[in-house]
Design a protein around this motif. Structure first.
Motif, PDB file in Angstrom:
ATOM      1  N   ALA A   1      42.038  34.181  38.755  1.00 58.55           N
ATOM      2  CA  ALA A   1      42.801  33.449  39.767  1.00 58.55           C
ATOM      3  C   ALA A   1      43.716  32.390  39.171  1.00 58.55           C
ATOM      4  CB  ALA A   1      41.844  32.805  40.777  1.00 58.55           C
ATOM      5  N   GLU A   2      43.576  32.117  37.874  1.00 55.88           N
ATOM      6  CA  GLU A   2      44.503  31.195  37.217  1.00 55.88           C
ATOM      7  C   GLU A   2      45.877  31.824  37.015  1.00 55.88           C
ATOM      8  OE1 GLU A   2      42.636  30.116  33.599  1.00 55.88           O
ATOM      9  OE2 GLU A   2      41.018  28.944  34.555  1.00 55.88           O
ATOM     10  N   HIS A   3      45.961  33.138  37.217  1.00 52.39           N
ATOM     11  CA  HIS A   3      47.211  33.875  37.043  1.00 52.39           C
ATOM     12  C   HIS A   3      47.679  34.396  38.404  1.00 52.39           C
ATOM     13  CE1 HIS A   3      46.445  34.156  32.629  1.00 52.39           C
ATOM     14  NE2 HIS A   3      45.179  34.194  33.020  1.00 52.39           N
ATOM     15  N   PRO A   4      48.958  34.665  38.565  1.00 53.56           N
ATOM     16  CA  PRO A   4      49.419  35.350  39.777  1.00 53.56           C
ATOM     17  C   PRO A   4      48.762  36.725  39.888  1.00 53.56           C
ATOM     18  CG  PRO A   4      51.267  34.426  38.556  1.00 53.56           C
ATOM     19  CD  PRO A   4      50.076  34.319  37.659  1.00 53.56           C
TER      20      PRO A   4
ATOM     21  N   VAL B   1      41.533  30.393  45.525  1.00 58.80           N
ATOM     22  CA  VAL B   1      42.515  31.176  46.275  1.00 58.80           C
ATOM     23  C   VAL B   1      43.724  31.414  45.378  1.00 58.80           C
ATOM     24  CG1 VAL B   1      43.980  31.298  48.311  1.00 58.80           C
ATOM     25  CG2 VAL B   1      41.739  30.178  48.446  1.00 58.80           C
ATOM     26  N   PRO B   2      43.909  32.629  44.882  1.00 55.96           N
ATOM     27  CA  PRO B   2      45.014  32.883  43.956  1.00 55.96           C
ATOM     28  C   PRO B   2      46.339  33.064  44.694  1.00 55.96           C
ATOM     29  CG  PRO B   2      43.815  34.901  44.332  1.00 55.96           C
ATOM     30  CD  PRO B   2      43.091  33.830  45.111  1.00 55.96           C
ATOM     31  N   ARG B   3      47.388  33.035  43.926  1.00 57.79           N
ATOM     32  CA  ARG B   3      48.719  33.339  44.463  1.00 57.79           C
ATOM     33  C   ARG B   3      48.952  34.844  44.327  1.00 57.79           C
ATOM     34  NH1 ARG B   3      54.315  32.421  41.142  1.00 57.79           N
ATOM     35  NH2 ARG B   3      55.746  33.409  42.658  1.00 57.79           N
ATOM     36  N   HIS B   4      49.180  35.501  45.446  1.00 52.40           N
ATOM     37  CA  HIS B   4      49.492  36.929  45.429  1.00 52.40           C
ATOM     38  C   HIS B   4      51.008  37.112  45.455  1.00 52.40           C
ATOM     39  CE1 HIS B   4      45.261  37.952  46.236  1.00 52.40           C
ATOM     40  NE2 HIS B   4      45.605  39.173  45.846  1.00 52.40           N
ATOM     41  N   ARG B   5      51.532  37.645  44.385  1.00 52.70           N
ATOM     42  CA  ARG B   5      52.976  37.864  44.319  1.00 52.70           C
ATOM     43  C   ARG B   5      53.410  39.096  45.084  1.00 52.70           C
ATOM     44  NH1 ARG B   5      56.258  37.897  39.359  1.00 52.70           N
ATOM     45  NH2 ARG B   5      57.779  37.451  40.994  1.00 52.70           N
TER      46      ARG B   5
ATOM     47  N   ARG C   1      51.719  42.579  47.645  1.00 58.70           N
ATOM     48  CA  ARG C   1      50.640  43.392  48.188  1.00 58.70           C
ATOM     49  C   ARG C   1      51.192  44.767  48.537  1.00 58.70           C
ATOM     50  NH1 ARG C   1      45.881  40.846  49.369  1.00 58.70           N
ATOM     51  NH2 ARG C   1      45.873  38.564  49.496  1.00 58.70           N
TER      52      ARG C   1
ATOM     53  N   GLY D   1      51.859  40.623  38.097  1.00 56.64           N
ATOM     54  CA  GLY D   1      50.632  39.855  38.276  1.00 56.64           C
ATOM     55  C   GLY D   1      49.445  40.676  37.822  1.00 56.64           C
TER      56      GLY D   1
END
Length: 299
Positions: A190-193, A217-221, A223, A239
């Motif tokens: 989760a530290e990465h996109p 809560v990760p950043r989703h680039r 879906r 990602g």
């Protein structure tokens, strides 16, 4: 000791649901009646079968053994009913096959093609469902066959019901974050996109359910609607992705490592409905064959 089939079906459902109340509702029993049946089972067994808690119930070791063997008995009964039902099932009634995102990637499509070509008089409807929903629908007689995920530490009821390893891995581009790593925790991932499936996809819901409300809560680039696109996005460096290992082509040279979470070790297995229709075992054979063929290609 004699076992009542309703009691066995109730107990297995309670274990799956993690709640006597939910199990009773699933089988259309009153809560007092369901509780009395469970207590009678424990009385005859001479040992506690469930550990009761404020948030539900979980099986004791004896309860786990009973649930497993009850599943064997009910599966055998389902096969018996299916064999008889073959003589009264209306012509043209399609088989219903349930599976999650992972199995829908390659396994189900390939098995479906070979089965339908070999059985021109049988129709099949496939539906994508979470494993927990598939188990409930199968128990309710709403489907004939399911490809579901179980904890890899839990042996399938029959060796032939095991299809393939479905363990989750972290995927990135060649030389990316997973490169040279044996495993990464989800917190590290989760530290990465990230890239992943749509929010309501079975795999996405499974991750959320197992990680809990305190997970990062990760950043989703991005879906996508299918795992192939998710892997393509990860390969392009958009990602990291968390996907089942068997959907990653080893020939692509991607960076891949294990997801270091207890729930990540998974296996795809076959489950049959309470009243499977004719052709179910043939379809199961095609799924098993497809899993073996896929395994031979990847090794």
């Amino acid at each position: 000791m004699r076992y009542d089939l309703i009691d066995l079906r109730l107990f297995r459902t309670v274990v799956v649901e993690g709640s006597i109340t939910a199990g009773a509702a699933r089988l259309h029993l009153s809560l007092p009646s369901a509780s009395a049946r469970i207590r009678a089972l424990e009385h005859h067994a001479g040992v506690d079968l469930l550990v009761r808690g404020r948030r539900g119930v979980r099986p004791t070791p004896t309860g786990s053994a009973l649930a497993r063997h009850a599943g064997d008995v009910l599966d055998d009964l389902g096969r018996l009913e299916g064999a008889v039902a073959g003589y009264r099932r209306p012509a043209g009634t399609p088989l219903t096959l349930l599976a999650g995102s992972s199995a829908m990637r390659r396994l189900v499509p390939r098995a479906l093609v070979s089965f339908l070509v070999a059985h021109p008089d049988v129709d099949v409807v496939t539906r994508e469902r979470r494993s927990a929903d598939s188990v409930r629908m199968l128990a309710d007689g709403q489907a004939d066959l399911g490809v579901v995920v179980v904890d890899a530490r839990e042996d399938p009821r029959r060796a032939e019901d095991r299809l393939t390893d479905d363990s989750l891995v972290v995927v990135g581009p060649a030389g990316g974050a997973p490169a040279g790593r044996e495993a990464m925790t989800f917190a590290e991932v989760a530290e990465h996109p990230l890239v992943g499936l749509e929010p309501d996809a079975p795999l996405t819901l499974t991750l959320e359910a197992n990680l809990g409300e305190h997970a990062p809560v990760p950043r989703h680039r991005g879906r996508a609607v299918d795992l192939g696109t998710v892997v393509d996005l990860a390969a392009a460096g958009v990602g990291l992705a968390v996907v089942p290992r068997h959907v990653v082509d080893p020939a692509r040279g991607l960076a891949v490592c294990e997801l270091a979470e207890p729930f990540a070790r998974r296996t795809l297995v076959l489950r049959r409905g309470a009243r499977p229709g004719p052709g179910v075992e043939d379809l199961a054979d095609h799924l098993r064959r497809g899993a073996r063929d896929a395994a031979s290609v990847s090794t």
